[in-house]
Design an enzyme around this catalytic site. Structure first.
Site, PDB file in Angstrom:
ATOM      1  N   GLU A 119       0.830  -1.216   0.000  1.00 11.59           N
ATOM      2  CA  GLU A 119       0.000   0.000   0.000  1.00 11.59           C
ATOM      3  C   GLU A 119       0.862   1.262   0.000  1.00 11.59           C
ATOM      4  OE1 GLU A 119      -3.032  -0.247  -0.638  1.00 11.59           O
ATOM      5  OE2 GLU A 119      -3.873  -2.056   0.251  1.00 11.59           O
ATOM      6  N   HIS A 142      -2.997   1.793   8.195  1.00 17.28           N
ATOM      7  CA  HIS A 142      -4.085   1.074   7.530  1.00 17.28           C
ATOM      8  C   HIS A 142      -4.279  -0.230   8.292  1.00 17.28           C
ATOM      9  CE1 HIS A 142      -6.400  -1.316   4.830  1.00 17.28           C
ATOM     10  NE2 HIS A 142      -5.380  -2.114   4.546  1.00 17.28           N
ATOM     11  N   HIS A 144      -7.516  -3.496   9.487  1.00 17.37           N
ATOM     12  CA  HIS A 144      -8.751  -4.186   9.108  1.00 17.37           C
ATOM     13  C   HIS A 144      -9.654  -4.366  10.337  1.00 17.37           C
ATOM     14  CE1 HIS A 144      -6.256  -6.334   5.664  1.00 17.37           C
ATOM     15  NE2 HIS A 144      -6.403  -5.037   5.453  1.00 17.37           N
ATOM     16  N   HIS A 214     -12.815  -3.337   3.010  1.00 15.28           N
ATOM     17  CA  HIS A 214     -11.381  -3.648   3.118  1.00 15.28           C
ATOM     18  C   HIS A 214     -10.802  -3.214   4.469  1.00 15.28           C
ATOM     19  CE1 HIS A 214      -7.069  -3.173   1.253  1.00 15.28           C
ATOM     20  NE2 HIS A 214      -7.051  -3.666   2.474  1.00 15.28           N
TER      21      HIS A 214
END
Ligand code: 13P
Ligand code: ZN
Length: 269
Positions: A119, A142, A144, A214
């Site tokens: 990413e 980032h 989840h 996501h």
């Protein structure tokens, strides 16, 4: 082998914060396998010795040109590396990169040639945008988070600020500590430049944005604060789900109560 962190306590402190947060992400169940990534802008800690360090990788393209990153340095989680491993050994599961003068490529300089997260286009585009605005934000995360991702499987929560208002209304602290709310980005291919572009656009109005089905992407001054913003949002999602599991739709705080919060805490929205 000497680590780049040796005799650099300020830099080591920031990287250790990344390791601490990586442990939290794993404990929360938000970091299955290699799920999630963290980058921090460490340019302020770079000295002449670091600037002279030889690359330990080939030159690699970022995929985008990012003028504000020229000569910048970032600690990045390695692609395919696990947060639970990074928590114990940050320099074996992440690396330090130097952005080259073309602003479109980088080299790894320490400690090991561990390729940065897939990413990277999103992370570096965001850091470039933050620098262009003279923002004090240095960290991007980032991850989840289960309950927040689950919400994006319902179309009504993808409408602008529907999830934000619901989450804010579950407990006063969420509005106080995630005052810009949760932006929504319609599904895009992971690690794509399209996802990176949509992320910077949405981060103009929010500190935390949702990548539909996501995960979330958050920015703040340091990695701990970025984590906290995600954590308060997910706590609200858990309260919502707990109420639903008890068989009722939660009332939520009223608009008046939320307005009162904004005034008392001098919140932007
Ligand atoms: P990386 O292992 O490349 O960081 O990817 C994890 C992820 O969550 C991709 O969105
Ligand atoms: Zn992901």
């Amino acid at each position: 082998m000497k680590s780049i962190l040796e005799n650099r306590p300020a830099l080591a402190k920031e990287v250790n914060k990344v390791a601490e947060v990586a442990g939290y992400l794993w404990q929360k169940g938000w970091a299955e396998r290699n799920g999630g990534n963290i980058t921090i802008n460490i340019t302020e800690f770079v000295d002449d010795e670091i600037r002279e360090m030889e690359p330990i990788s080939d030159v690699k393209a970022i995929g985008v040109t990012l003028p504000y990153l020229k000569g910048g340095y970032f600690y990045c989680k390695g692609t395919n590396k696990r947060m639970r491993d990074l928590a114990r050994r940050p320099m074996e599961n992440g690396s330090v990169i130097r952005i080259l003068d073309d602003c479109a490529s980088y080299v790894i300089i320490a400690d090991e040639p561990i390729a940065p997260t897939s990413e990277l286009p999103s992370h570096l585009s965001v850091h470039n945008d933050l620098l262009s605005k003279n923002s004090p934000y240095k960290a991007s995360v980032h991850t989840h988070p289960i309950e927040l991702i689950a919400m994006t499987h319902c179309r009504k929560f993808l409408e602008k600020d529907v999830a934000t208002n619901l989450l804010w209304s579950m407990i006063p602290e969420t509005k106080a500590f995630c005052p810009r709310g949760l932006g929504i980005i319609p599904y895009k291919l992971p690690s794509s430049v399209e996802l990176a572009e949509a992320t910077i656009k949405e981060l103009q109005d929010y500190d935390v944005v949702m990548w539909e089905k996501h995960g979330v992407f958050a920015v703040d001054c340091d990695v701990m604060q970025a984590f906290d913003q995600i954590d308060v949002l997910n706590k609200s999602a858990l309260i919502y789900i707990a109420a639903k599991n008890m068989g009722f739709e939660p009332d939520g705080m009223s608009q008046e109560q939320m307005k009162e919060m904004s005034v008392a805490f001098k919140l932007p929205k």
